[in-house]
Write an enzyme that holds these catalytic residues in place. Structure first.
Site, short mmCIF file in Angstrom:
data_model
loop_
_atom_site.label_atom_id
_atom_site.label_comp_id
_atom_site.label_asym_id
_atom_site.label_seq_id
_atom_site.Cartn_x
_atom_site.Cartn_y
_atom_site.Cartn_z
N ARG A 69 76.75 41.26 62.82
CA ARG A 69 77.60 40.26 63.49
C ARG A 69 76.94 39.63 64.71
O ARG A 69 77.33 38.55 65.14
CB ARG A 69 78.96 40.87 63.83
CG ARG A 69 79.81 41.07 62.59
CD ARG A 69 81.06 41.86 62.88
NE ARG A 69 80.91 43.25 62.49
CZ ARG A 69 81.65 44.25 62.96
NH1 ARG A 69 82.59 44.01 63.85
NH2 ARG A 69 81.47 45.49 62.54
N GLU A 106 80.44 54.47 65.73
CA GLU A 106 81.81 54.97 65.89
C GLU A 106 82.26 55.65 64.59
O GLU A 106 83.02 56.59 64.60
CB GLU A 106 82.75 53.80 66.23
CG GLU A 106 84.13 54.24 66.67
CD GLU A 106 85.09 53.08 66.91
OE1 GLU A 106 84.71 51.92 66.69
OE2 GLU A 106 86.23 53.36 67.31
O1 LIG Z 1 78.69 50.71 69.96
P1 LIG Z 1 78.61 51.25 68.58
O2 LIG Z 1 79.50 52.46 68.38
O3 LIG Z 1 77.22 51.54 68.16
O4 LIG Z 1 79.21 50.17 67.59
C1 LIG Z 1 79.03 48.80 67.72
C2 LIG Z 1 78.45 48.22 66.47
O5 LIG Z 1 79.31 48.46 65.34
C3 LIG Z 1 79.47 47.24 64.62
O6 LIG Z 1 78.49 47.04 63.67
P2 LIG Z 1 78.39 47.87 62.31
O7 LIG Z 1 77.29 48.86 62.43
O8 LIG Z 1 79.74 48.35 61.92
O9 LIG Z 1 77.83 46.84 61.27
P3 LIG Z 1 77.98 45.32 60.88
O10 LIG Z 1 77.62 44.51 62.09
O11 LIG Z 1 76.97 45.26 59.81
O12 LIG Z 1 79.37 45.07 60.42
C4 LIG Z 1 79.38 46.18 65.69
O13 LIG Z 1 79.09 44.91 65.14
C5 LIG Z 1 78.31 46.70 66.60
O14 LIG Z 1 77.03 46.30 66.16
N1 LIG Z 2 86.71 49.25 66.43
C1 LIG Z 2 85.80 48.39 65.96
N2 LIG Z 2 86.17 47.14 65.60
C2 LIG Z 2 85.24 46.28 65.11
N3 LIG Z 2 83.96 46.58 64.98
C3 LIG Z 2 83.56 47.82 65.33
N4 LIG Z 2 82.35 48.41 65.35
C4 LIG Z 2 82.51 49.66 65.80
N5 LIG Z 2 83.77 49.90 66.11
C5 LIG Z 2 84.45 48.77 65.83
#
Ligand SMILES: O=P(O)(O)OC[C@H]1O[C@H](OP(=O)(O)OP(=O)(O)O)[C@H](O)[C@@H]1O
Ligand SMILES: Nc1ncnc2[nH]cnc12
Length: 180
Positions: A69, A106
């Site tokens: 994202r 997370e």
């Molecule tokens: O602070 P953190 O606990 O590390 O989480 C934050 C990350 O989690 C989500 O990405 P995700 O890895 O879910 O993947 P995506 O962007 O591919 O949806 C979000 O876009 C951040 O990059």
């Molecule tokens: N709670 C949350 N909502 C959206 N993106 C996430 N990436 C990690 N935690 C998330």
């Protein structure tokens, strides 16, 4: 922060939707795509991101955007600043020689990679992502930039899940536009 930027952040916040128990029980998923569905909210978001990046000193030499994202927002800033956009991607997606780092999320774990040579030694870098939760993702990105010889000038995210305390884990200044 100037009043017009505060107003723009409020427009963005109102457009973000929340989804309890997604992708697993106990997580409230904050969906940034809500802000992209509304052109006025997306434009407001672009303006605030660019305003933040423009006031950084020293000026960033490159913008690093995080898979997936972060890829929606980093390019808006890189184009405005006229600097390279450097991708950090999940494992196995980038060709050529890469440096890797594993990190906790997370709701799981993953590996990030950055192509060798995409950051030059001594460059000041702004890292951009949509959301800060536990901070594992942003810390991993900081590690990749540092190992490549760059300096993380700052980390810019739109949404901070403040109760998870992620910013304490990140070894660089973190700016977030709004908190949940
Ligand atoms: O602070 P953190 O606990 O590390 O989480 C934050 C990350 O989690 C989500 O990405 P995700 O890895 O879910 O993947 P995506 O962007 O591919 O949806 C979000 O876009 C951040 O990059
Ligand atoms: N709670 C949350 N909502 C959206 N993106 C996430 N990436 C990690 N935690 C998330």
């Amino acid at each position: 922060m100037p009043a017009n930027l505060e107003e723009k952040i409020n427009i963005v916040k109102a457009a973000i939707t929340s989804h309890p128990d997604f992708p697993k029980k106990g997580v409230i998923f904050r969906d940034i795509f809500g802000a992209l569905l509304q052109p006025a909210a997306f434009a407001a978001l672009r303006d605030v991101l660019v305003a933040h990046a423009r006031q950084l000193s020293p000026r960033p030499d490159a913008v690093v955007a995080l898979d997936a994202r972060g890829f929606l927002f980093g390019p808006l800033i890189a184009l405005e600043l006229g600097v390279p956009l450097v991708p950090v991607r999940k494992r196995g997606k980038l060709p050529g020689a890469v440096r890797s780092v594993q990190y906790q999320l997370e709701y799981g774990q993953d590996t990030f990679e950055m192509q060798d040579g995409s950051i030059s030694k001594g460059q000041n870098v702004l890292i951009v992502d949509d959301l800060l939760a536990t901070g594992g993702t942003m810390s991993a990105a900081c590690q990749l930039v540092s190992e490549a010889g760059g300096t993380v000038l700052g980390c810019l995210v739109i949404i901070e899940l403040a109760e998870l305390g992620g910013r304490q884990k990140v070894p660089a200044p973190v700016t977030t536009l709004l908190e949940f």
